[in-house]
Design a protein around this motif. Sequence first.
Motif: not given
Length: 548
Positions: A144-149
């Motif tokens: 997810t975008g959150g995990e990537l960040a």
Amino acid sequence: MRFIIANEFYQQMISTPGHTPDCYVRPGEYLHHMYIDGVKYAVAPAVLDCLAAAEEKGDQEAVAHLKLHKLHYEALLADAERTGTLTEDVTLLGDAPPTDEEALPATDNAYAPRVPAKWEDLGLELPYLFEMALRTIYTRGHVTGGELATAMAVPFAIINPVFQAMRKQSLIDIVAQRGNSGDASFVYAIKPPKGEDALRDALDKTTYTGPAPVPFADYVESVMAQTIKRLVVTRRSIRRAFEDLIITDEAFNEIGPAINSAQSIFFFGYPGNGKTSVAERITRLMGDAIYIPHAVEANGQVIKLFDPIQHTPVQDADQQDVTETILKRGTLFDQRFIRVKRPTIVVGGELTMPMLDLKYNEVGKYYEAPLQMKANGGIFMIDDFGRQQVRAMDLLNRWIVPLEKKYDYLNTVNGTKIEVPFDQLLIFSTNLDPHQLADEAFLRRIKFKIEIRDPDEAQYRRIWELVCKGRRVEFDPRGVDYLVQKWYKPTSRPFRMCQPRDILDQMMSIAKYNMERVNFSPDLIDAACATYFVSDHKKDFGAKVRMD
């Protein structure tokens, strides 16, 4: 300067035992100073009496010393008379005693890396961030975008525009949604063919993934902002840091100024007297913690700096749940940095010259920072100096530029030089004669040369008390009396700081074998010492050892 003029303090000085050598003109002669609450005072009546005694003996060295004190005292006295501050109740002339704040200076680190407000604040080019994201997705699979960040240690709000730009360029695509946290819940995957081509190019440069690197200029700024030069050690604060070691006031008077210099120290003396322990406790005087980046970007190259073996992270409320802080509450500092205790890196005989250079990972295509770079903001100690595999003079020559200029040069595999700050207390520790290891030119660059001396008998007994307390063994002074009389005095064996700990450990091991409680019985003491000390009698067992 501080002069005590009240006669009652003169009497107190005379009746107080155990003055340090610097209280005299020379050790044991012409006592005229005293310490009160860690502050040094000259006692005016003692100065005058000692001066008269020195003049009567014709001791010109002492006369010169005491006359200079007298001149300073008379100047302060005249100034007090001129300003009308010399009254009957005045006991002190000169500088006022330090306040508690001055005597115990605050060493908390006020620096915190600025939290980026937009992706441009990261100091990294947009294509570089593309490559970081592609490598992270490749190694983690669909994220997810959150995990990537979180993996890149960057707030989602500022990195999300980067992800959107990557989508527009058909490098990544949304393949699902996980959760209900808006854009942060979109699941990303690499989109062929452009994404796959870009990924191959990114992996050809480096396979590094993890927290986004910090630009080299930002790293230098963080080192300078947390420099050890701002740290101040006082006579009071040093006692707290060394409260679990038996150290003489004479040693404190040498170690404290050496730390304040933020230069370099050469500890020398017999083995077993705690040179390494002294160095480790110096970091207690160096403040709370510092921020270091996980990795640094320099000329397009990645240098991994944080080392979980050499660095000890400091957990606080902002670091307990990185996902929560990045996605919800925001952060108190740039998460590409990590808060660690000021490092204490100790190396011994295993030290080689390559360990002081950038180490290139040919598979991962990134660099590992050398030891001295990891030690910035703390202590780098070379223990057992002179016993390394590399020649002592070669090792010393390696430090000439860093010690003189306060920066170091590191070379990349393509020949590029990087000028790295050298902001650390460099300590050499040896039980060899310093003159056998270094010439006068190098010893001049090492500002403080401090001998860690053998303890006297009173200190030796005090060490036994501390060791017994730490091992939860009942201390018996009569057992120490027996130990000293039998195993030390007949052969004039010197006391060493480490011996109480080592002998007690021997006693505990033997008691365990004998299925008995540890105590100071003569049998247990003798059995421990018989296997701890080596007999002075030379013996020929028929074998020869080459030491060269």
